[in-house]
Scaffold this active site. Structure first.
Site, PDB file in Angstrom:
ATOM      1  N   THR A  12       0.850  -1.205   0.000  1.00  0.00           N
ATOM      2  CA  THR A  12       0.000   0.000   0.000  1.00  0.00           C
ATOM      3  C   THR A  12       0.878   1.244   0.000  1.00  0.00           C
ATOM      4  OG1 THR A  12      -0.207   0.309   2.405  1.00  0.00           O
ATOM      5  CG2 THR A  12      -1.662  -1.323   1.384  1.00  0.00           C
ATOM      6  N   SER A  15       2.651   4.298  -4.753  1.00  0.00           N
ATOM      7  CA  SER A  15       2.832   5.220  -5.882  1.00  0.00           C
ATOM      8  C   SER A  15       4.034   6.139  -5.723  1.00  0.00           C
ATOM      9  CB  SER A  15       1.566   6.066  -6.065  1.00  0.00           C
ATOM     10  OG  SER A  15       1.339   6.868  -4.916  1.00  0.00           O
ATOM     11  N   GLY A  19       7.010   3.173  -0.237  1.00  0.00           N
ATOM     12  CA  GLY A  19       6.188   2.129  -0.841  1.00  0.00           C
ATOM     13  C   GLY A  19       6.610   1.812  -2.263  1.00  0.00           C
ATOM     14  N   SER A 142       7.672   3.953  12.225  1.00  0.00           N
ATOM     15  CA  SER A 142       8.523   5.129  12.336  1.00  0.00           C
ATOM     16  C   SER A 142       9.033   5.213  13.759  1.00  0.00           C
ATOM     17  CB  SER A 142       7.712   6.388  11.991  1.00  0.00           C
ATOM     18  OG  SER A 142       8.377   7.559  12.382  1.00  0.00           O
ATOM     19  N   TYR A 155      -0.036  12.541  12.826  1.00  0.00           N
ATOM     20  CA  TYR A 155       0.799  11.435  12.336  1.00  0.00           C
ATOM     21  C   TYR A 155       1.361  10.618  13.492  1.00  0.00           C
ATOM     22  CZ  TYR A 155       4.596   9.093   9.803  1.00  0.00           C
ATOM     23  OH  TYR A 155       5.455   8.155   9.261  1.00  0.00           O
TER      24      TYR A 155
END
Length: 338
Positions: A12, A15, A19, A142, A155
């Site tokens: 996922t 693009s 990833g 992360s 985030y």
């Protein structure tokens, strides 16, 4: 474990950024890779890179916040490529702003994509892997999964949530004596296009907190984790290790340090471009956008290797070398005593 050259992999957020580097690295092995993301221009370009590297690519436009769409994408991947062996959750979006300047809808959208996107991907993977009693899920995390920093409350909250969620699922798999594995890779600051397209209310241009790594070392860490999923998590880069250790030992001191340095370290000296694209609600690499590629704008300041990752990948060699050195030292000591 299936032959790595014949694996079926779902990635996922494929693009751009990490990833995309992960998808290309699996393609270089000859794997069949389903690439999931919203941005169709970025997806098509990433799929071309997977094919050029030697793999099979299936680009699937999908918003990971939509659980039904993620499940449908998983069904399509298995129908066209075969049973999924590895599922990599990586997609995210966020906001660069103080919490008080982040709107409720923006915070909710970040949570839906960055946290619930992982939940939806994990559910889709487990629904297919558990009946077969095999498969691996890799959560791209992360250092911020453990250590919150200013200006990224949405985030950091999502990454903390992923950490707790993954621990719960891991315990359940262990209880059931399942052969399905789930592991995490905690990343440092990475030079990805996020700094060119995330919603920002900072006065200056957003940047990763130095030292910065390229997406390729992150991709190598993800592939290593997929190959060795019994380890509960991997930490990439010396800064990640230092941050997590410091947070365990001196969390209050780190609070004060980040309060003093966290604003400036996440911004360059350049003013923020008010006309920059924003991908929170719509993909910046969609039909009206462009392909942003794998790297962000900080190539000249980013490292493409991690000695710490090399040490993790060659732990057996280092252990053997250490044992040999210790034995040689013991022999030398005994000889000196004679």
């Amino acid at each position: 474990m299936p032959d790595r050259n014949q694996q079926v992999v779902v990635v996922t957020g494929a693009s751009a950024g990490v990833g995309r580097a992960v998808a290309r690295a699996f393609g270089a092995r000859g794997a069949k890779v389903a690439l999931l993301a919203r941005g169709e221009k970025g997806l098509e370009a990433a799929a071309g890179e997977v094919r050029e590297a030697g793999g099979t690519a299936l680009p699937v436009p999908v918003d990971v916040a939509d659980h039904a769409a993620v499940d449908a994408a998983a069904t399509r991947a298995e129908e066209e490529l075969g049973p999924v062996d590895v599922w990599v959750n990586n997609a995210f979006s966020s906001v660069f702003a103080p919490f008080t300047e982040t709107g409720p809808e923006e915070f909710e959208r970040t949570t839906d994509v960055t946290y619930l996107g992982y939940v939806n991907g994990t559910r889709a993977a487990l629904d297919r892997m558990l009946p077969r009693d095999r498969g691996t899920i890799v959560q791209v995390g992360s250092a911020l999964a453990y250590r919150g920093i200013p200006l990224q409350a949405a985030y950091c909250g999502a990454k903390h949530a992923i950490q707790g969620f993954t621990e719960s699922v891991r315990c359940e798999l262990l209880h059931d004596r399942s052969n399905v594995r789930i592991t995490m890779v905690q990343l440092p600051a990475v030079n990805t296009p996020q700094f060119d397209w995330l919603l920002s209310r900072l006065p200056r241009r957003a940047q990763p907190v130095p030292p910065i790594y390229q997406p390729e070392p992150a991709a190598r860490a993800v592939l290593h984790a997929a190959d060795h999923p019994r380890r509960r998590e991997y930490w990439l880069g010396g800064p990640t290790v230092a941050t997590l250790v410091a947070n365990r030992l001196f969390p209050g001191l780190l609070d004060r340090y980040l309060a003093r340095t966290g604003y400036d370290s996440q911004q360059t000296d350049e003013p923020r471009d008010p006309d920059r694209p924003v991908n929170l609600w719509e993909p910046a690499d969609g039909p009206g956008g462009r392909d942003f590629g794998t790297h962000g704008s900080f190539d000249d300041r980013s490292a493409d290797r991690s000695p710490q990752l090399w040490a993790v990948r060659h732990r057996g060699l280092l252990t053997a070398a250490g044992t040999a050195a210790a034995a040689a030292g013991a022999v030398a000591v005994r000889a000196a005593r004679r």
